[in-house]
Design a protein around this motif. Structure first.
Motif, PDB file in Angstrom:
ATOM      1  N   UNK A  25       6.291 -26.453 -33.098  1.00  0.00           N
ATOM      2  CA  UNK A  25       6.644 -27.816 -32.748  1.00  0.00           C
ATOM      3  C   UNK A  25       8.000 -27.896 -32.090  1.00  0.00           C
ATOM      4  N   UNK A  26       8.333 -28.933 -31.338  1.00  0.00           N
ATOM      5  CA  UNK A  26       9.558 -28.915 -30.593  1.00  0.00           C
ATOM      6  C   UNK A  26      10.292 -30.203 -30.404  1.00  0.00           C
ATOM      7  N   UNK A  27      11.243 -30.241 -29.471  1.00  0.00           N
ATOM      8  CA  UNK A  27      12.104 -31.414 -29.269  1.00  0.00           C
ATOM      9  C   UNK A  27      12.738 -31.509 -27.902  1.00  0.00           C
ATOM     10  N   UNK A  70      18.504 -30.072 -25.644  1.00  0.00           N
ATOM     11  CA  UNK A  70      19.056 -28.934 -24.902  1.00  0.00           C
ATOM     12  C   UNK A  70      18.491 -27.622 -25.456  1.00  0.00           C
ATOM     13  N   UNK A  71      18.438 -27.535 -26.774  1.00  0.00           N
ATOM     14  CA  UNK A  71      17.889 -26.328 -27.402  1.00  0.00           C
ATOM     15  C   UNK A  71      16.412 -26.169 -27.098  1.00  0.00           C
ATOM     16  N   UNK A 193      18.269 -23.788 -33.965  1.00  0.00           N
ATOM     17  CA  UNK A 193      19.149 -24.910 -33.636  1.00  0.00           C
ATOM     18  C   UNK A 193      18.366 -26.219 -33.581  1.00  0.00           C
ATOM     19  N   UNK A 194      17.171 -26.166 -32.985  1.00  0.00           N
ATOM     20  CA  UNK A 194      16.335 -27.367 -32.911  1.00  0.00           C
ATOM     21  C   UNK A 194      16.057 -27.910 -34.302  1.00  0.00           C
ATOM     22  N   UNK A 195      15.595 -27.019 -35.164  1.00  0.00           N
ATOM     23  CA  UNK A 195      15.237 -27.440 -36.522  1.00  0.00           C
ATOM     24  C   UNK A 195      16.455 -27.969 -37.278  1.00  0.00           C
TER      25      UNK A 195
END
Length: 361
Positions: A25-27, A70-71, A193-195
């Motif tokens: 999963x992402x952002x 950004x990550x 970093x995202x998490x």
């Protein structure tokens, strides 16, 4: 080649499978929720006076989600590079396997030639010619000697070239493997970093009472509305008159058909998207391949002036090109905002615009 090289093909295939499985999963984000239509700007009821603290919360959340965006771009870039390197590894491994098979065949031919010489007593053809009493046999033999010399020279040359090719393939495979490992590490670091950023944002939001969450949502809407109103106030819509191409309109139809689907970082559909996953898939549906990340879309695609924008163009947001939306016309765009939100239509000017790029000619 050592035994490590012999297993390279199997290893490379395994790498491809592993890279494929590593999608998570992402952002990548933007401003929250749909904004009002650009030509109408209803006044939202101001929150209570003690909203200063909530405004600070809103700014903090925006910063956290922006860093996660950004990550996400870094994660997506590493993912794309890993896929490419895995494919190149498979190709190199096949070349190595084919080269080894070819070299084995050449060595077999050389062995047969050596055996033939042994059966003739170990004497070279030139010696046999000197011992011949028949001039005709001598001349015929001379021709065979020349042919044999050329064939032997050609065989040895081909063996040398094949061996050199194998060594080069092995070096290339090693280099690709190192790059693949580096991108794996980059992906892991970006994911971490995202998490971390999302967890921090979710923790802040979880500490708010229901009424505070409602006021926070109102503040977010107001911020987007102010930005959109300021953008429209420049008279930009009077200049933007371009009509979308057939491909552009197809991309718009695809993107708007995804409205309501959740944002998930690293996702490219069909059930969820991140911001650049939505725009890249919209244009893929229109038959045009565009870069996977918003930063690469900004770097590689043709830039157009804001006044020349037309439906289907991509609007790149923030100075670091960390977000992207697809312009649909009338001062609005469709985008996948951030975690916890869904694909939605928003004001094209509701976030700081870096510029506009055009995927089609």
């Amino acid at each position: 080649m050592g035994t490590g090289k012999r297993g390279l093909l199997a290893t490379a295939v395994t790498v491809v499978c592993a890279v494929t499985v590593l999608a998570a999963p992402g952002t990548a984000f933007a401003s929250p929720g749909p904004t009002p239509a650009p030509t109408t700007a209803p006044t939202l009821t101001p929150p209570p006076s003690h909203s200063k603290d909530l405004e600070e919360v809103r700014e903090k959340l925006d910063a956290l989600y922006h860093d996660a965006a950004v990550a996400t771009d870094a994660y997506n870039a590493a993912e794309e590079a890993a896929k490419k390197q895995s494919a190149e590894l498979v190709t190199l491994a096949k070349k190595i396997a084919d080269g080894r098979e070819k070299l084995a065949g050449l060595k077999d031919r050389a062995g047969r030639a050596a055996s033939s010489q042994y059966r003739t007593g170990g004497l070279p053809d030139e010696a046999h010619l000197l011992l011949s009493d028949d001039p005709g046999d001598f001349l015929d033999g001379a021709g065979r000697v020349l042919q044999g010399q050329r064939a032997t020279k050609g065989l040895l040359g081909e063996m040398t070239r094949t061996q050199q090719d194998l060594e080069q393939y092995a070096e290339d495979a090693s280099a690709q493997w190192q790059k693949l490992e580096a991108n794996r590490k980059a992906k892991a670091a970006a994911q971490k970093k995202i998490e971390k950023q999302i967890a921090a944002a979710e923790k802040i939001e979880s500490q708010l009472e229901k009424e505070e969450k409602e006021r926070l949502a109102l503040l977010q809407q107001q911020a987007a509305q102010r930005a959109q109103t300021a953008w429209l106030g420049t008279g930009i819509l009077e200049e933007i008159q371009g009509e979308g191409t057939v491909q552009g309109q197809k991309a718009v139809r695809y993107a708007t058909a995804q409205i309501g689907k959740p944002y998930v970082w690293g996702a490219e559909g069909p059930d969820s998207f991140d911001c650049s996953g939505l725009t890249s898939q919209a244009w893929a549906n229109a038959g045009v391949t565009v870069p996977r990340t918003s930063q690469e879309q900004w770097r590689q695609l043709r830039h157009v002036a804001l006044k020349d924008m037309r439906p289907g163009d991509l609007i790149i947001y923030f100075d670091d090109a960390s977000h992207v939306g697809l312009y649909v016309g009338d001062g609005t765009m469709v985008h996948a905002p951030r975690p916890g939100r869904t694909v939605t239509v928003a004001g094209a000017g509701s976030m700081p615009i870096l510029g506009v790029v055009r995927p089609d000619a």
